[in-house]
Scaffold this motif. Structure first.
Motif, PDB file in Angstrom:
ATOM      1  N   HIS A 140      61.400  87.821  -7.973  1.00  0.00           N
ATOM      2  CA  HIS A 140      61.899  87.190  -9.195  1.00  0.00           C
ATOM      3  C   HIS A 140      63.052  87.997  -9.793  1.00  0.00           C
ATOM      4  O   HIS A 140      63.090  89.226  -9.715  1.00  0.00           O
ATOM      5  CB  HIS A 140      60.781  87.071 -10.233  1.00  0.00           C
ATOM      6  CG  HIS A 140      59.826  85.954  -9.947  1.00  0.00           C
ATOM      7  ND1 HIS A 140      60.049  84.667 -10.353  1.00  0.00           N
ATOM      8  CD2 HIS A 140      58.647  85.939  -9.279  1.00  0.00           C
ATOM      9  CE1 HIS A 140      59.051  83.883  -9.955  1.00  0.00           C
ATOM     10  NE2 HIS A 140      58.175  84.647  -9.300  1.00  0.00           N
ATOM     11  N   GLU A 142      64.876  88.174 -13.516  1.00  0.00           N
ATOM     12  CA  GLU A 142      64.774  87.773 -14.923  1.00  0.00           C
ATOM     13  C   GLU A 142      66.037  88.197 -15.665  1.00  0.00           C
ATOM     14  O   GLU A 142      66.502  89.341 -15.544  1.00  0.00           O
ATOM     15  CB  GLU A 142      63.543  88.443 -15.546  1.00  0.00           C
ATOM     16  CG  GLU A 142      63.390  88.198 -17.035  1.00  0.00           C
ATOM     17  CD  GLU A 142      62.289  89.048 -17.640  1.00  0.00           C
ATOM     18  OE1 GLU A 142      62.152  89.043 -18.878  1.00  0.00           O
ATOM     19  OE2 GLU A 142      61.567  89.729 -16.871  1.00  0.00           O
ATOM     20  N   TRP A 148      70.431  91.414 -14.874  1.00  0.00           N
ATOM     21  CA  TRP A 148      69.205  90.836 -14.327  1.00  0.00           C
ATOM     22  C   TRP A 148      68.221  91.947 -13.973  1.00  0.00           C
ATOM     23  O   TRP A 148      68.635  93.037 -13.589  1.00  0.00           O
ATOM     24  CB  TRP A 148      69.505  90.026 -13.065  1.00  0.00           C
ATOM     25  CG  TRP A 148      70.442  88.882 -13.284  1.00  0.00           C
ATOM     26  CD1 TRP A 148      71.807  88.934 -13.256  1.00  0.00           C
ATOM     27  CD2 TRP A 148      70.084  87.535 -13.584  1.00  0.00           C
ATOM     28  NE1 TRP A 148      72.336  87.699 -13.511  1.00  0.00           N
ATOM     29  CE2 TRP A 148      71.297  86.812 -13.711  1.00  0.00           C
ATOM     30  CE3 TRP A 148      68.875  86.867 -13.748  1.00  0.00           C
ATOM     31  CZ2 TRP A 148      71.321  85.457 -14.008  1.00  0.00           C
ATOM     32  CZ3 TRP A 148      68.893  85.514 -14.029  1.00  0.00           C
ATOM     33  CH2 TRP A 148      70.105  84.823 -14.165  1.00  0.00           C
ATOM     34  N   ARG A 171      64.295  84.516  -7.002  1.00  0.00           N
ATOM     35  CA  ARG A 171      64.131  83.266  -7.732  1.00  0.00           C
ATOM     36  C   ARG A 171      64.444  83.489  -9.205  1.00  0.00           C
ATOM     37  O   ARG A 171      63.856  84.349  -9.864  1.00  0.00           O
ATOM     38  CB  ARG A 171      62.711  82.734  -7.556  1.00  0.00           C
ATOM     39  CG  ARG A 171      62.470  81.382  -8.208  1.00  0.00           C
ATOM     40  CD  ARG A 171      61.225  80.724  -7.713  1.00  0.00           C
ATOM     41  NE  ARG A 171      61.316  80.363  -6.306  1.00  0.00           N
ATOM     42  CZ  ARG A 171      61.999  79.319  -5.851  1.00  0.00           C
ATOM     43  NH1 ARG A 171      62.657  78.545  -6.695  1.00  0.00           N
ATOM     44  NH2 ARG A 171      62.021  79.056  -4.562  1.00  0.00           N
ATOM     45  N   THR A 172      65.385  82.687  -9.705  1.00  0.00           N
ATOM     46  CA  THR A 172      65.745  82.753 -11.123  1.00  0.00           C
ATOM     47  C   THR A 172      65.212  81.557 -11.892  1.00  0.00           C
ATOM     48  O   THR A 172      65.309  81.513 -13.118  1.00  0.00           O
ATOM     49  CB  THR A 172      67.277  82.808 -11.285  1.00  0.00           C
ATOM     50  OG1 THR A 172      67.882  81.725 -10.539  1.00  0.00           O
ATOM     51  CG2 THR A 172      67.815  84.129 -10.764  1.00  0.00           C
ATOM     52  N   ALA A 173      64.641  80.567 -11.178  1.00  0.00           N
ATOM     53  CA  ALA A 173      64.053  79.395 -11.827  1.00  0.00           C
ATOM     54  C   ALA A 173      63.137  78.689 -10.832  1.00  0.00           C
ATOM     55  O   ALA A 173      63.266  78.865  -9.618  1.00  0.00           O
ATOM     56  CB  ALA A 173      65.139  78.434 -12.314  1.00  0.00           C
ATOM     57  N   GLY A 174      62.194  77.891 -11.353  1.00  0.00           N
ATOM     58  CA  GLY A 174      61.343  77.092 -10.488  1.00  0.00           C
ATOM     59  C   GLY A 174      60.156  77.856  -9.935  1.00  0.00           C
ATOM     60  O   GLY A 174      59.996  79.062 -10.141  1.00  0.00           O
ATOM     61  N   SER A 180      65.491  74.522  -5.370  1.00  0.00           N
ATOM     62  CA  SER A 180      66.443  74.958  -6.385  1.00  0.00           C
ATOM     63  C   SER A 180      65.915  76.222  -7.052  1.00  0.00           C
ATOM     64  O   SER A 180      64.724  76.521  -6.998  1.00  0.00           O
ATOM     65  CB  SER A 180      66.644  73.858  -7.430  1.00  0.00           C
ATOM     66  OG  SER A 180      65.420  73.576  -8.089  1.00  0.00           O
ATOM     67  N   GLY A 181      66.815  76.947  -7.659  1.00  0.00           N
ATOM     68  CA  GLY A 181      66.402  78.147  -8.378  1.00  0.00           C
ATOM     69  C   GLY A 181      66.485  79.430  -7.587  1.00  0.00           C
ATOM     70  O   GLY A 181      66.088  80.491  -8.079  1.00  0.00           O
ATOM     71  N   SER A 183      68.643  82.404  -6.114  1.00  0.00           N
ATOM     72  CA  SER A 183      69.923  83.071  -6.339  1.00  0.00           C
ATOM     73  C   SER A 183      70.074  84.245  -5.381  1.00  0.00           C
ATOM     74  O   SER A 183      69.107  84.695  -4.765  1.00  0.00           O
ATOM     75  CB  SER A 183      70.033  83.569  -7.786  1.00  0.00           C
ATOM     76  OG  SER A 183      69.921  82.501  -8.701  1.00  0.00           O
ATOM     77  N   GLU A 226      74.215  80.674 -10.290  1.00  0.00           N
ATOM     78  CA  GLU A 226      72.787  80.962 -10.459  1.00  0.00           C
ATOM     79  C   GLU A 226      71.939  79.802  -9.940  1.00  0.00           C
ATOM     80  O   GLU A 226      72.170  78.636 -10.270  1.00  0.00           O
ATOM     81  CB  GLU A 226      72.475  81.204 -11.929  1.00  0.00           C
ATOM     82  CG  GLU A 226      71.008  81.462 -12.203  1.00  0.00           C
ATOM     83  CD  GLU A 226      70.677  81.415 -13.691  1.00  0.00           C
ATOM     84  OE1 GLU A 226      69.482  81.234 -14.009  1.00  0.00           O
ATOM     85  OE2 GLU A 226      71.609  81.552 -14.518  1.00  0.00           O
ATOM     86  N   GLY A 227      70.945  80.130  -9.109  1.00  0.00           N
ATOM     87  CA  GLY A 227      69.998  79.138  -8.624  1.00  0.00           C
ATOM     88  C   GLY A 227      70.511  78.205  -7.546  1.00  0.00           C
ATOM     89  O   GLY A 227      69.802  77.283  -7.137  1.00  0.00           O
TER      90      GLY A 227
END
Length: 380
Positions: A140, A142, A148, A171-174, A180-181, A183, A226-227
């Motif tokens: 991850h 954040e 980040w 992973r930056t999302a999801g 998707s998500g 990065s 991003e993502g």
């Protein structure tokens, strides 16, 4: 269709072949493998001085704007010599990602260093549970003030133990398996919170496990939007698969030549064993598999730099499956025809066999690519 190399491509092949032949005797390779680096820094620098590490990059970054065929001839010679240097992972895979996703500042700063072999890169995308799925990302990232914070673990980062920069997917999302998500980040392994556990792989190369514990990187470390890194990861891994097929062909050619020479010299019952018809047939079978693998490697090279499409993905998946199966067959037959000596650590054939087995599991094994091919046929 004309499969002959152009004059420039032939010169490139001759240069790579001569460099490997003059500097990569098997005994020298064994000494390189025992060093902390795991390969020859001098040979890596020679690759840069002769422009071989610059082949796939645009001229504005010090490259020669080579295509998949130029990569094919280079990788075939490196495979023939069992070269330990991380050319595939640094120049082709990581360099391709940097060229595709990097902004102008990142490309101008880093690509000339990669092209001249002054900077070695590595790509960290595999995780203990991902099993070849590039979107299965549990590491991850954040968002924090000014950058980040990364946490997670990456597995079998080939060349990661010695890389100046590592391209890390996070992973930056999801959720964990969303497409998707995902990065991509440029990580300096000297950053606080980064630890690496280096180890030798089964074919003599070195890799590492990469551990990220509250690693803070700047906003400039993000590579691309991003993502949105997954499409580029898949595309550039396709280019790496095409280069890997070429490397396997070079190694398979070496196995066939070693086996043929052995059959011409080893004697039993008062004559060379190459006169036995059963062994001649097995040698022919090896050559047939090699010719088919060579054809598929050429096909993969021709589509490697094409625009992303289902047809390109199907071709690369089919190439990987057929080359891997040929590699296993040729390695097994070479060992069988040699007998016990084919398995000894002191004989080069066993190292080719280990390398071919290793290649069959990098970037997906044949089961993975068969599944990919079948899925793409259904959606076509």
């Amino acid at each position: 269709m004309d499969f002959k190399l152009s004059e420039e491509q032939q010169m490139l092949q001759d240069t790579a072949a001569r460099l490997v032949r003059d500097n990569y005797a098997f005994e020298a390779r064994e000494q390189f493998a025992k060093t902390e680096l795991g390969y020859s820094l001098g040979f890596w620098q020679q690759l840069g001085e002769l422009g071989l590490t610059a082949v796939p990059f645009a001229a504005e970054y010090g490259g020669f704007a080579g295509n998949g065929v130029e990569t094919l001839v280079t990788m075939t010679e490196l495979g023939r010599g069992l070269c330990l240097e991380p050319y595939l992972h640094s120049v082709i895979f990581a360099g391709g990602l940097l060229a595709q996703l990097g902004n102008e500042e990142q490309r101008n700063e880093l690509l000339p260093q990669v092209a001249s072999a002054h900077l070695q890169l590595a790509v960290a995308v595999d995780e203990p549970t991902s099993h070849y799925q590039l979107h299965d990302v549990r590491t991850h990232a954040e968002a924090v003030s000014g950058g980040w914070k990364l946490n997670g673990r990456k597995s079998v980062v080939v060349g990661g133990h010695s890389a100046g920069l590592i391209l890390v997917s996070a992973r930056t999302a999801g959720s964990e398996r969303e497409e998707s998500g995902v990065s991509l980040f440029l990580l300096d392994p000297r950053t606080p919170g980064v630890s690496r556990r280096a180890f030798p792989t089964m074919d003599g190369r070195k890799a590492c496990e990469l551990y990220l514990d509250n690693v803070v990187v700047s906003g400039a470390a993000l590579l691309g939007a991003e993502g949105q890194a997954l499409a580029a990861l898949r595309y550039q891994q396709g280019r790496a698969i095409a280069a890997q097929c070429a490397e396997a062909v070079g190694s398979m050619e070496a196995v066939c030549n070693l086996t043929l020479d052995y059959l011409k010299t080893r004697q039993q019952f008062g004559q060379v064993i190459g006169k036995f018809q059963a062994l001649q047939h097995r040698m022919v079978d090896m050559r047939i598999e090699l010719d088919q693998a060579t054809s598929m490697a050429i096909l993969a090279a021709c589509v490697a730099d094409a625009a992303d499409s289902d047809e390109r993905s199907r071709t690369l998946a089919a190439s990987k499956v057929l080359v891997v199966r040929a590699a296993r067959f040729i390695a097994d037959q070479g060992i069988q025809l040699h007998g016990g000596i084919g398995l000894t650590w002191e004989y080069v054939l066993s190292h080719h066999a280990k390398h071919l087995l290793m290649l069959s599991h990098q970037f997906g094994n044949d089961d993975h690519h068969l599944k990919t091919y079948s899925y793409l046929m259904q959606v076509a």
